[in-house]
Design an enzyme around this catalytic site. Structure first.
Site, PDB file in Angstrom:
ATOM      1  N   ARG A   6       0.836  -1.211   0.000  1.00 15.06           N
ATOM      2  CA  ARG A   6       0.000   0.000   0.000  1.00 15.06           C
ATOM      3  C   ARG A   6       0.870   1.260   0.000  1.00 15.06           C
ATOM      4  O   ARG A   6       0.570   2.223  -0.709  1.00 15.06           O
ATOM      5  CB  ARG A   6      -0.948  -0.031   1.203  1.00 15.06           C
ATOM      6  CG  ARG A   6      -2.065  -0.990   0.951  1.00 15.06           C
ATOM      7  CD  ARG A   6      -2.997  -1.213   2.095  1.00 15.06           C
ATOM      8  NE  ARG A   6      -4.077  -2.076   1.607  1.00 15.06           N
ATOM      9  CZ  ARG A   6      -5.048  -2.569   2.351  1.00 15.06           C
ATOM     10  NH1 ARG A   6      -5.109  -2.293   3.622  1.00 15.06           N
ATOM     11  NH2 ARG A   6      -5.978  -3.327   1.808  1.00 15.06           N
ATOM     12  N   GLN A  13      -9.968   1.858   2.185  1.00 16.12           N
ATOM     13  CA  GLN A  13      -8.948   2.547   3.000  1.00 16.12           C
ATOM     14  C   GLN A  13      -9.622   3.477   4.014  1.00 16.12           C
ATOM     15  O   GLN A  13      -9.148   3.634   5.143  1.00 16.12           O
ATOM     16  CB  GLN A  13      -7.999   3.372   2.116  1.00 16.12           C
ATOM     17  CG  GLN A  13      -7.258   2.596   1.056  1.00 16.12           C
ATOM     18  CD  GLN A  13      -6.371   1.503   1.602  1.00 16.12           C
ATOM     19  OE1 GLN A  13      -5.841   1.610   2.695  1.00 16.12           O
ATOM     20  NE2 GLN A  13      -6.237   0.428   0.844  1.00 16.12           N
ATOM     21  N   HIS A  33      -6.702  -0.560  -6.802  1.00 15.03           N
ATOM     22  CA  HIS A  33      -6.091  -1.803  -6.317  1.00 15.03           C
ATOM     23  C   HIS A  33      -5.473  -1.628  -4.922  1.00 15.03           C
ATOM     24  O   HIS A  33      -5.410  -0.539  -4.401  1.00 15.03           O
ATOM     25  CB  HIS A  33      -5.094  -2.375  -7.335  1.00 15.03           C
ATOM     26  CG  HIS A  33      -3.844  -1.565  -7.535  1.00 15.03           C
ATOM     27  ND1 HIS A  33      -2.709  -2.090  -8.074  1.00 15.03           N
ATOM     28  CD2 HIS A  33      -3.563  -0.279  -7.253  1.00 15.03           C
ATOM     29  CE1 HIS A  33      -1.788  -1.156  -8.133  1.00 15.03           C
ATOM     30  NE2 HIS A  33      -2.268  -0.062  -7.636  1.00 15.03           N
ATOM     31  N   GLU A  34      -5.097  -2.771  -4.340  1.00 14.73           N
ATOM     32  CA  GLU A  34      -4.567  -2.793  -2.965  1.00 14.73           C
ATOM     33  C   GLU A  34      -5.552  -2.190  -1.973  1.00 14.73           C
ATOM     34  O   GLU A  34      -5.155  -1.494  -1.041  1.00 14.73           O
ATOM     35  CB  GLU A  34      -3.230  -2.027  -2.881  1.00 14.73           C
ATOM     36  CG  GLU A  34      -2.103  -2.637  -3.648  1.00 14.73           C
ATOM     37  CD  GLU A  34      -1.695  -4.009  -3.153  1.00 14.73           C
ATOM     38  OE1 GLU A  34      -2.066  -4.377  -2.034  1.00 14.73           O
ATOM     39  OE2 GLU A  34      -1.017  -4.706  -3.923  1.00 14.73           O
ATOM     40  N   GLY A  35      -6.831  -2.449  -2.178  1.00 15.36           N
ATOM     41  CA  GLY A  35      -7.851  -1.873  -1.303  1.00 15.36           C
ATOM     42  C   GLY A  35      -8.287  -0.543  -1.886  1.00 15.36           C
ATOM     43  O   GLY A  35      -7.487   0.396  -2.003  1.00 15.36           O
TER      44      GLY A  35
END
Ligand SMILES: Cc1cc2nc3c(=O)[nH]c(=O)nc-3n(C[C@H](O)[C@H](O)[C@H](O)COP(=O)(O)OP(=O)(O)OC[C@H]3O[C@@H](n4cnc5c(N)ncnc54)[C@H](O)[C@@H]3O)c2cc1C
Length: 600
Positions: free
Chosen positions: A305, A455, A448-450
């Site tokens: 992240r 978040q 992406h990545e949450g």
């Protein structure tokens, strides 16, 4: 000619004048290093990124990877660049010497990697994923797994992926269904489909090490029943030799808006496309204990992240520098009030509105870069601070800042790319200039990545309230320290500090108010506004920190004057945006909550 990828002057300022990374060499871990070795690493990164990564950035975008049913093909420059990258040794820049690492401070390693992301974010995604994968196995894998999979990855022979998402389970990983059946020999056979897997197939390396989340039959439901497996594309023998093809097959490539040079794949595990030892099922090796998969994966995801935030920053930064160069060259129009139509046209940077767009970009990208490097420096503290209390403090602060460091650059450095296009006018909307590609590439980062929304839930729903609010207290007191130092300096720094202190007070008040009755439904209804407001306050803090790092007397230095003006801009134009957001949050507004799906 100064680089249009990143500003080395800015990196040097942030690393040396502000974060004082050279002081780290007094700690045993970095004792072999010096300012010279840091500078050499940065020089090398800039050179290889400029010479090997930047030149094929556009070509890889135009000729995206293809799949003929048997093989994935990429343009040859990608492999050549990755070979050059492996030769630099920078993949292991931050790793322990015991695994062949250079043991550079994370802050320096992160700054080095940013050059590659600015030059070609799609090609740099392969080492980015591989390093995250290797780091996870170094933390949670067995010594045999490290020898078999990590060492070849660090040598550049194997690449890595992370396989979390499934077609029906992206944000909600609790719902993944890939199953891992235990075998008599201690291995597992995996069956299922993974979606969106970056670097999931290619011929850039001898092997691909997939890290796969799956459920062992009988596992508890939800996230508590997810385990982590190593599933190599090609099985590896005990002596490290490559053996049979594993039952992992490429079902198709996704055709993306940006990041096109990175293959993005739908992968089938265990559907019988290959039959290791004569039968279907992808052979997998459990990492650590069963049912710990998500916690282990978070090890990689936190790092990933911050890396996503760094990538977003790098794309914003290079777009800014390219639009700045264009604005200095492009003649158009005359100053407001100029009377003579025959007078020469001025470069567009002479128009205040163009300077507004450049200043906004500068304040976003330099603020974001400061945050990314600050987090990398916290990683160094977490790992090497002499006092345990300082290591714990760094760990907690990093936890709180991670969703912001992922999301703020993803939102605002994308906004910077939007402004870069605008600075170029019609030219910005064509493929003759890089800025449109930077925008498309950067548009992935809030997804992406949450996602942004996830978040936001993480920040307000977990990080700010964990350990009885210790995360919130640590963030606000750390900013408070900066405010206090600025107050002592006086003058403009003290004025900015007063404004920052007022914004920090609002974070505290709003967080308490949102959680007043402990109802998460209402508290989290406007979590995105919270993430954005707190993110802006954090970047204002980064700007005040930079102002404090400037020498008191530097009137004639354009770099220093530019920093001061960008800080002023952020405090004057950007920080006040948080007022209405905090008002909305304080009122515990129910508008979105009460909007029924059938009213749309
Ligand atoms: C180019 C690309 C590369 C990727 N690389 C990888 C990879 O290498 N490995 C991997 O495992 N995955 C990868 N992903 C997957 C990525 O992580 C997911 O796309 C992302 O997590 C979102 O999941 P989703 O696409 O299923 O969207 P969804 O989860 O369906 O979300 C759709 C929308 O609903 C919102 N939403 C969903 N749930 C909630 C909630 N509870 N509260 C509030 N809002 C919610 C989201 O914020 C989003 O706006 C990649 C994706 C892309 C596009």
């Amino acid at each position: 000619m100064p680089s249009t990828l990143l500003s080395r002057r800015d990196l040097d300022f942030l690393l040396h004048e502000w974060l004082r990374v050279s002081e780290l060499v007094e700690r045993p871990r970095y004792a072999e290093h010096s300012r010279e070795t840091f500078d050499d690493a940065l020089d090398l990164a800039e050179r290889v990124a400029t010479e090997q990564f930047a030149p094929h950035n556009r070509a890889a975008d135009l000729a995206e990877p293809t799949f003929d049913g048997q093989r994935v093909r990429l343009i040859p420059q990608v492999r050549a660049a990755l070979d050059s990258f492996a030769e630099t040794g920078l993949l292991t820049a931050g790793l322990d010497a015991t695994v062949g690492g250079l043991q550079l401070p994370h802050a320096v390693a992160a700054a080095c990697f940013t050059w590659f992301q600015a030059a070609n974010v799609a090609t740099s995604a392969y080492p980015f994923l591989t390093l995250g994968n290797a780091n996870l196995l170094l933390a949670h894998g067995s010594p045999e797994q490290v020898d078999t999979y990590v060492r070849p990855m660090l040598d550049g022979r194997f690449f890595g992926t992370m396989c979390l998402s499934e077609p029906h389970a992206g944000s909600s990983l609790a719902d993944i269904t890939t199953r891992a059946e235990p075998q008599a020999d201690g291995t597992y056979r995996l069956f299922g489909t993974k979606m969106w897997i970056s670097g999931g197939d290619h011929e850039l390396a001898e092997n691909i090490v997939h890290l796969v989340l799956a459920r062992i039959p009988g596992a508890p439901p939800g996230v508590k029943g997810i385990s982590l497996f190593i599933v190599p594309k090609v099985l590896v023998g005990p002596d490290g030799s490559l053996g049979e093809r594993n039952d992992v097959a490429l079902a198709g490539l996704n055709h993306k808006m940006g990041f096109r040079g990175t293959t993005n794949t739908l992968l089938s595990f265990g559907d019988g496309a290959h039959t290791p030892a004569g039968r279907a099922g992808a052979v997998g090796h459990l990492v650590g204990a069963p049912h710990q998969g998500l916690a282990q994966m978070f090890h990689m995801m936190n790092e990933a992240r911050i890396g996503v935030g760094a990538g977003a920053t790098a794309l914003g930064y290079t777009g800014y520098l390219k639009s700045l160069a264009y604005a200095k060259e492009r003649p158009q129009g005359r100053p407001v009030g100029a009377k003579d139509p025959a007078a020469a046209q001025v470069p567009i940077i002479d128009h205040p509105d163009v300077r507004r767009m450049l200043l906004a970009q500068k304040s976003y990208v330099e603020g974001a870069l400061a945050l990314v490097l600050y987090c990398a420096r916290l990683l160094d503290e977490q790992k090497t601070a002499p006092a345990e209390a300082d290591r714990e403090r760094a760990h907690l602060l990093l936890d709180v800042l991670t969703p912001i460091t992922k999301s703020w650059p993803s939102q605002w450095c994308l906004a910077a790319n939007d402004l870069a296009i605008q600075v170029l006018g019609g030219a910005g909307y064509t493929r003759d200039h890089d800025v449109e590609q930077h925008y498309r590439d950067n548009r992935l980062n809030p997804i992406h990545e949450g996602t942004h929304g996830i978040q936001a839930l993480d920040l307000l729903g977990r990080k700010m309230i964990m350990q009885g609010g210790a995360g919130l207290t640590l963030l606000t007191t750390t900013i408070g320290d900066t405010v206090e130092r600025a107050g002592k300096v006086g003058g403009e720094a003290a004025e900015l500090a007063d404004r920052l202190a007022a914004a920090v007070d609002r974070i505290t008040a709003v967080t308490r108010r949102l959680w007043a009755d402990g109802d998460p439904v209402l508290a989290l209804a406007n979590a995105s506004a919270y993430l954005e407001a707190v993110g802006h306050v954090v970047i204002a803090w980064m700007w005040l920190e930079q102002v404090l790092a400037l020498p008191a007397e530097s009137a004639g230095d354009a770099f220093h004057a530019g920093k001061r003006q960008a800080a002023r801009y952020f405090f004057t134009v950007e920080l006040p945006r948080t007022g209405p957001q905090f008002d909305l949050l304080e009122s515990r507004d129910r508008t979105t909550l009460d909007m029924r799906p059938d009213w749309f």
